[in-house]
Write an enzyme that holds these catalytic residues in place. Structure first.
Site, PDB file in Angstrom:
ATOM      1  N   THR A 211      41.868  46.138  42.437  1.00  0.00           N
ATOM      2  CA  THR A 211      42.952  44.880  42.607  1.00  0.00           C
ATOM      3  C   THR A 211      43.524  45.253  41.770  1.00  0.00           C
ATOM      4  O   THR A 211      43.290  45.806  40.577  1.00  0.00           O
ATOM      5  CB  THR A 211      42.252  43.584  43.042  1.00  0.00           C
ATOM      6  OG1 THR A 211      43.476  43.481  44.001  1.00  0.00           O
ATOM      7  CG2 THR A 211      41.938  43.025  42.269  1.00  0.00           C
ATOM      8  N   TYR A 212      44.769  45.330  41.500  1.00  0.00           N
ATOM      9  CA  TYR A 212      45.984  44.683  40.941  1.00  0.00           C
ATOM     10  C   TYR A 212      46.479  43.564  40.383  1.00  0.00           C
ATOM     11  O   TYR A 212      46.319  42.739  41.107  1.00  0.00           O
ATOM     12  CB  TYR A 212      47.332  45.139  41.032  1.00  0.00           C
ATOM     13  CG  TYR A 212      48.643  44.855  40.463  1.00  0.00           C
ATOM     14  CD1 TYR A 212      48.787  45.557  39.297  1.00  0.00           C
ATOM     15  CD2 TYR A 212      49.192  44.178  41.216  1.00  0.00           C
ATOM     16  CE1 TYR A 212      50.166  44.874  38.751  1.00  0.00           C
ATOM     17  CE2 TYR A 212      50.595  43.265  40.768  1.00  0.00           C
ATOM     18  CZ  TYR A 212      50.625  44.422  39.176  1.00  0.00           C
ATOM     19  OH  TYR A 212      52.416  43.938  38.344  1.00  0.00           O
TER      20      TYR A 212
ATOM     21  N   GLN B  54      36.254  46.210  44.998  1.00  0.00           N
ATOM     22  CA  GLN B  54      36.638  47.600  44.688  1.00  0.00           C
ATOM     23  C   GLN B  54      38.140  46.805  43.282  1.00  0.00           C
ATOM     24  O   GLN B  54      38.489  46.245  42.714  1.00  0.00           O
ATOM     25  CB  GLN B  54      37.182  48.228  45.415  1.00  0.00           C
ATOM     26  CG  GLN B  54      35.804  48.152  46.100  1.00  0.00           C
ATOM     27  CD  GLN B  54      36.350  49.804  48.105  1.00  0.00           C
ATOM     28  OE1 GLN B  54      36.560  50.864  47.496  1.00  0.00           O
ATOM     29  NE2 GLN B  54      35.806  49.262  48.669  1.00  0.00           N
TER      30      GLN B  54
ATOM     31  N   CYS C  47      41.644  47.168  46.725  1.00  0.00           N
ATOM     32  CA  CYS C  47      40.217  47.206  47.096  1.00  0.00           C
ATOM     33  C   CYS C  47      39.497  47.926  48.675  1.00  0.00           C
ATOM     34  O   CYS C  47      38.956  47.737  50.050  1.00  0.00           O
ATOM     35  CB  CYS C  47      40.515  45.649  48.743  1.00  0.00           C
ATOM     36  SG  CYS C  47      41.132  44.498  47.358  1.00  0.00           S
TER      37      CYS C  47
ATOM     38  N   ALA D 118      43.973  38.463  47.850  1.00  0.00           N
ATOM     39  CA  ALA D 118      42.294  39.007  47.115  1.00  0.00           C
ATOM     40  C   ALA D 118      41.483  37.444  47.018  1.00  0.00           C
ATOM     41  O   ALA D 118      41.576  36.641  47.043  1.00  0.00           O
ATOM     42  CB  ALA D 118      42.372  40.047  46.812  1.00  0.00           C
TER      43      ALA D 118
ATOM     44  N   ILE E 158      40.033  34.107  44.014  1.00  0.00           N
ATOM     45  CA  ILE E 158      41.018  34.672  44.644  1.00  0.00           C
ATOM     46  C   ILE E 158      42.403  35.058  44.152  1.00  0.00           C
ATOM     47  O   ILE E 158      43.399  34.180  42.793  1.00  0.00           O
ATOM     48  CB  ILE E 158      41.569  33.454  45.732  1.00  0.00           C
ATOM     49  CG1 ILE E 158      42.575  32.141  45.417  1.00  0.00           C
ATOM     50  CG2 ILE E 158      40.093  32.800  46.420  1.00  0.00           C
ATOM     51  CD1 ILE E 158      43.380  31.649  46.184  1.00  0.00           C
TER      52      ILE E 158
END
Length: 245
Positions: free
Chosen positions: A94-95, A92, A196, A165, A179
């Protein structure tokens, strides 16, 4: 000598069947997201064609949000804060931003057993073993993507925060994306999204946990752990030069 010994570690958990080392590249400055994705996808295609070797590319991005294929519009809480990029990876919102180590993982799974679940488990093991170097216990949770740490404070209930993540895509059995590990990002930047899709849990970083870890130290831990999980590495040049400072 230590570098040589680490590359000669016992057989990796998700290593290549032929033992060929993976290229390991580090960009020193910030790299624009669109440029990085274009270079990553080109390299993944070249790997699939047999024209290039596998590569792990470590970098930092300027502040931005990315929307994975499962992103929900309502989870973008502050759409004007940073640039937003739609991306082909799983997951979804993410930063990404300074102080966060992004590792783009371009591996040929035809050389590693073509087992997608084992590949994702290997990515998780890679991060968890890297965190072990700093005495941080990283854990995975059913139904929640990424790597988590439990936080406990006197008189307060335990909580779990995400420290890394994971989001990958496969094309012709070659992986791309990868990642991201929070070393010392501005955690306030995550407030512009529901990271997420998780509203019940927060985010943390190595520095937020009270560990004065530098990016170089995080990189060394990631490299040592990668060798144990995926196999030997060899120094390589980044696919593109740094595009921003």
């Amino acid at each position: 000598m230590l570098d040589q010994e680490l590359n000669q570690a016992p057989q990796a958990l998700f290593g290549r069947t032929d033992g060929v080392p993976v290229g390991w590249a580090v960009s020193c400055g910030q790299v624009g997201y669109a440029e990085a994705v274009a270079a990553m996808e080109a390299r993944a295609a070249a790997i699939a064609d047999g024209a290039a070797g596998e590569l792990v590319w470590l970098l930092e991005h300027p502040p931005l949000y990315t929307a994975g294929i499962s992103a929900k519009t309502a989870d973008l809480l502050d759409p004007g804060r940073f640039p937003v990029f739609e991306t082909a990876r799983g997951g979804q919102y993410t930063y990404h931003g300074p102080g966060q180590r992004v590792a783009y993982v371009m591996l040929d799974l035809t050389r590693r057993g073509r087992d997608v679940r084992a590949f994702v488990a290997a990515l998780e093991a890679w991060v968890i073993r890297a965190l072990d170097a700093f005495n941080v216990k990283g854990e995975i949770r059913e139904g929640r993507v990424g790597v988590w740490v439990e936080r406990r404070a006197p008189g307060a209930p335990a909580r779990e925060d995400k420290i890394a993540a994971i989001g990958v895509k496969l094309r012709r059995w070659v992986s791309f994306h990868g990642i991201s590990l929070n070393v010392e990002p501005d955690l306030g930047h995550f407030s512009g999204i529901v990271p997420c899709g998780q509203t019940a849990h927060g985010v943390t970083s190595l520095v937020d946990l009270g560990l004065p870890v530098t990016m170089d130290e995080a990189d060394e831990a990631l490299k040592a752990s990668f060798r144990r999980v995926f196999g030997a590495v060899v120094e390589a040049r980044p696919p593109i030069e740094d595009s921003a400072d």
